[in-house]
Design an enzyme around this catalytic site. Structure first.
Site, PDB file in Angstrom:
ATOM      1  N   SER A 154     -44.401 102.118  44.663  1.00 46.54           N
ATOM      2  CA  SER A 154     -44.159 100.966  43.827  1.00 46.54           C
ATOM      3  C   SER A 154     -44.570 101.177  42.392  1.00 46.54           C
ATOM      4  CB  SER A 154     -45.137  99.867  44.559  1.00 46.54           C
ATOM      5  OG  SER A 154     -45.256  98.912  43.665  1.00 46.54           O
ATOM      6  N   TYR A 160     -53.547  97.416  47.128  1.00 41.92           N
ATOM      7  CA  TYR A 160     -52.081  97.769  47.558  1.00 41.92           C
ATOM      8  C   TYR A 160     -51.685  99.097  46.421  1.00 41.92           C
ATOM      9  CZ  TYR A 160     -47.008  97.158  47.158  1.00 41.92           C
ATOM     10  OH  TYR A 160     -45.614  97.352  47.247  1.00 41.92           O
TER      11      TYR A 160
HETATM   12  N1  NAD Z   1     -40.372  93.988  47.567  1.00 43.16           N
HETATM   13  C1  NAD Z   1     -40.739  94.338  46.528  1.00 43.16           C
HETATM   14  O1  NAD Z   1     -40.856  93.904  45.365  1.00 43.16           O
HETATM   15  C2  NAD Z   1     -41.333  95.900  46.519  1.00 43.16           C
HETATM   16  C3  NAD Z   1     -41.944  96.322  45.232  1.00 43.16           C
HETATM   17  C4  NAD Z   1     -42.473  97.584  45.244  1.00 43.16           C
HETATM   18  C5  NAD Z   1     -42.458  98.486  46.494  1.00 43.16           C
HETATM   19  N2  NAD Z   1     -42.052  98.081  47.849  1.00 43.16           N
HETATM   20  C6  NAD Z   1     -42.362  98.658  48.936  1.00 43.16           C
HETATM   21  O2  NAD Z   1     -41.163  98.757  49.556  1.00 43.16           O
HETATM   22  C7  NAD Z   1     -41.292  99.029  51.097  1.00 43.16           C
HETATM   23  C8  NAD Z   1     -40.512  97.912  51.808  1.00 43.16           C
HETATM   24  O3  NAD Z   1     -40.874  96.556  51.159  1.00 43.16           O
HETATM   25  P1  NAD Z   1     -40.031  95.172  51.349  1.00 43.16           P
HETATM   26  O4  NAD Z   1     -39.985  94.432  50.480  1.00 43.16           O
HETATM   27  O5  NAD Z   1     -38.836  95.507  52.012  1.00 43.16           O
HETATM   28  O6  NAD Z   1     -40.837  94.273  52.613  1.00 43.16           O
HETATM   29  P2  NAD Z   1     -40.745  93.474  53.732  1.00 43.16           P
HETATM   30  O7  NAD Z   1     -42.346  92.960  54.197  1.00 43.16           O
HETATM   31  O8  NAD Z   1     -39.598  92.682  53.634  1.00 43.16           O
HETATM   32  O9  NAD Z   1     -40.671  94.620  54.944  1.00 43.16           O
HETATM   33  C9  NAD Z   1     -41.679  95.675  55.164  1.00 43.16           C
HETATM   34  C10 NAD Z   1     -41.051  96.278  56.576  1.00 43.16           C
HETATM   35  O10 NAD Z   1     -42.120  96.967  56.939  1.00 43.16           O
HETATM   36  C11 NAD Z   1     -42.546  96.848  58.400  1.00 43.16           C
HETATM   37  N3  NAD Z   1     -44.138  97.287  58.702  1.00 43.16           N
HETATM   38  C12 NAD Z   1     -44.915  96.918  58.454  1.00 43.16           C
HETATM   39  N4  NAD Z   1     -46.044  97.423  58.925  1.00 43.16           N
HETATM   40  C13 NAD Z   1     -45.692  98.120  59.887  1.00 43.16           C
HETATM   41  C14 NAD Z   1     -46.266  99.332  60.664  1.00 43.16           C
HETATM   42  N5  NAD Z   1     -47.498  99.419  60.800  1.00 43.16           N
HETATM   43  N6  NAD Z   1     -45.359 100.077  61.222  1.00 43.16           N
HETATM   44  C15 NAD Z   1     -43.930  99.926  61.014  1.00 43.16           C
HETATM   45  N7  NAD Z   1     -43.494  99.134  60.128  1.00 43.16           N
HETATM   46  C16 NAD Z   1     -44.107  98.195  59.719  1.00 43.16           C
HETATM   47  C17 NAD Z   1     -42.384  95.454  58.587  1.00 43.16           C
HETATM   48  O11 NAD Z   1     -42.258  95.018  59.782  1.00 43.16           O
HETATM   49  C18 NAD Z   1     -41.295  95.068  57.687  1.00 43.16           C
HETATM   50  O12 NAD Z   1     -39.972  95.255  58.397  1.00 43.16           O
HETATM   51  C19 NAD Z   1     -42.768  98.636  51.266  1.00 43.16           C
HETATM   52  O13 NAD Z   1     -43.407 100.015  51.229  1.00 43.16           O
HETATM   53  C20 NAD Z   1     -43.374  97.877  49.833  1.00 43.16           C
HETATM   54  O14 NAD Z   1     -44.588  98.198  49.618  1.00 43.16           O
HETATM   55  C21 NAD Z   1     -41.435  96.555  48.017  1.00 43.16           C
END
Ligand code: NAD
Length: 248
Positions: free
Chosen positions: A140, A153
């Site tokens: 991120s 985070y």
């Molecule tokens: N959405 C954003 O703005 C953003 C920005 C930067 C980074 N990210 C990163 O992108 C990745 C995906 O994020 P997203 O926005 O799709 O989030 P989201 O919450 O929609 O999806 C996250 C997924 O991870 C799964 N998960 C959580 N804990 C878990 C575990 N212990 N074992 C297996 N699966 C698990 C959840 O069930 C979910 O399906 C993450 O690593 C997040 O930190 C997201």
């Protein structure tokens, strides 16, 4: 689109959001897909599987918790050949550092940092044996900048970037590349919860050079680049995919 033809990608956190978009998008570029997420995310996993199969690709669903080493090892043993590993699973529960519980600190490090370590270590032996492999860590921009209410985070994502750089140097001689993608604000469940209000959406939309926030599909192109021969000489890098809200 055939950049990933003949390859199989395992994607964690693939029941929704960025992970689901990567599954469908990498399938559209020719990859067969293994979907991993928590067992309770069965409905989302089934939906993602249907989207992958609609691209004409094969799809296995293997539930796991990325904090559980034994479960990971069992899934990797069952999965068969994994050419591409995408460490995407992640959690974010905002809190100011001074209010953060020890349990929340540990939970974030367990999923976002230790999860990357455990998944990668489980998949590396088969990649090493074949002298080929691609690992992509979804970090991120928070991990570079540090953001109020996301200190814990951000620290986990800085760790993911550091793991990317170190793994790249430890496995490059085995033909394996390791790179990170640093998304900006992507409108998933996590992204929307994090922003909290329409005013925040509007503010960040104006800040972004491209005058919009991210769609999960925006992560697909960079992931296909790191997963394919297009990036043969690229390793240990972290690419911001943020529409121009952060520049370092
Ligand atoms: N959405 C954003 O703005 C953003 C920005 C930067 C980074 N990210 C990163 O992108 C990745 C995906 O994020 P997203 O926005 O799709 O989030 P989201 O919450 O929609 O999806 C996250 C997924 O991870 C799964 N998960 C959580 N804990 C878990 C575990 N212990 N074992 C297996 N699966 C698990 C959840 O069930 C979910 O399906 C993450 O690593 C997040 O930190 C997201």
């Amino acid at each position: 689109m055939t950049e990933l033809k003949g390859k199989t990608a395992l994607i964690t956190g693939a029941s929704r959001g960025i992970g689901a978009a990567l599954a469908e998008g990498m399938a559209a570029h020719g990859a067969d897909i293994i979907l991993c997420d928590l067992a309770r995310e069965e409905a989302g996993l089934a939906k993602t599987k249907a989207a992958v199969e609609a691209q004409g690709r094969r799809c296995q669903v293997l539930p796991l918790d990325v904090t559980n080493k034994a479960a990971i090892e069992a899934v990797v043993a069952q999965a068969g050949q994994i050419d591409i590993l995408v460490n995407n699973a992640g959690i974010l529960k905002p809190s100011r550092l001074q209010d953060l519980s020890e349990a929340d600190w540990d939970a974030h490090f367990d999923v976002n940092a230790k999860g990357v370590l455990l998944m990668t270590n489980a998949v590396l032996p088969q990649m090493r044996a074949r002298k080929a492999g691609r690992i992509i860590n979804i970090a991120s921009i928070a991990g570079r900048q540090g953001v109020p209410t996301q200190g814990h985070y951000a620290a986990t994502k800085a760790t993911a970037i550091t793991l990317t750089r170190v793994y790249a140097q430890e496995v490059g001689m085995d033909g394996i590349t390791v790179n990170a993608i640093c998304p900006g604000i992507i409108l998933t469940e996590m992204g929307r919860n994090n922003l909290g209000s329409d005013a925040a959406v509007q503010h960040w939309t104006e800040v972004a050079a491209l005058k919009r926030l991210g769609d999960p599909k925006d992560i697909v192109g960079p992931a296909v680049f790191f997963a394919s021969d297009l990036s043969n000489f690229v390793t240990g890098q972290a690419l911001n995919v943020c529409g121009g809200i952060y520049f370092h």
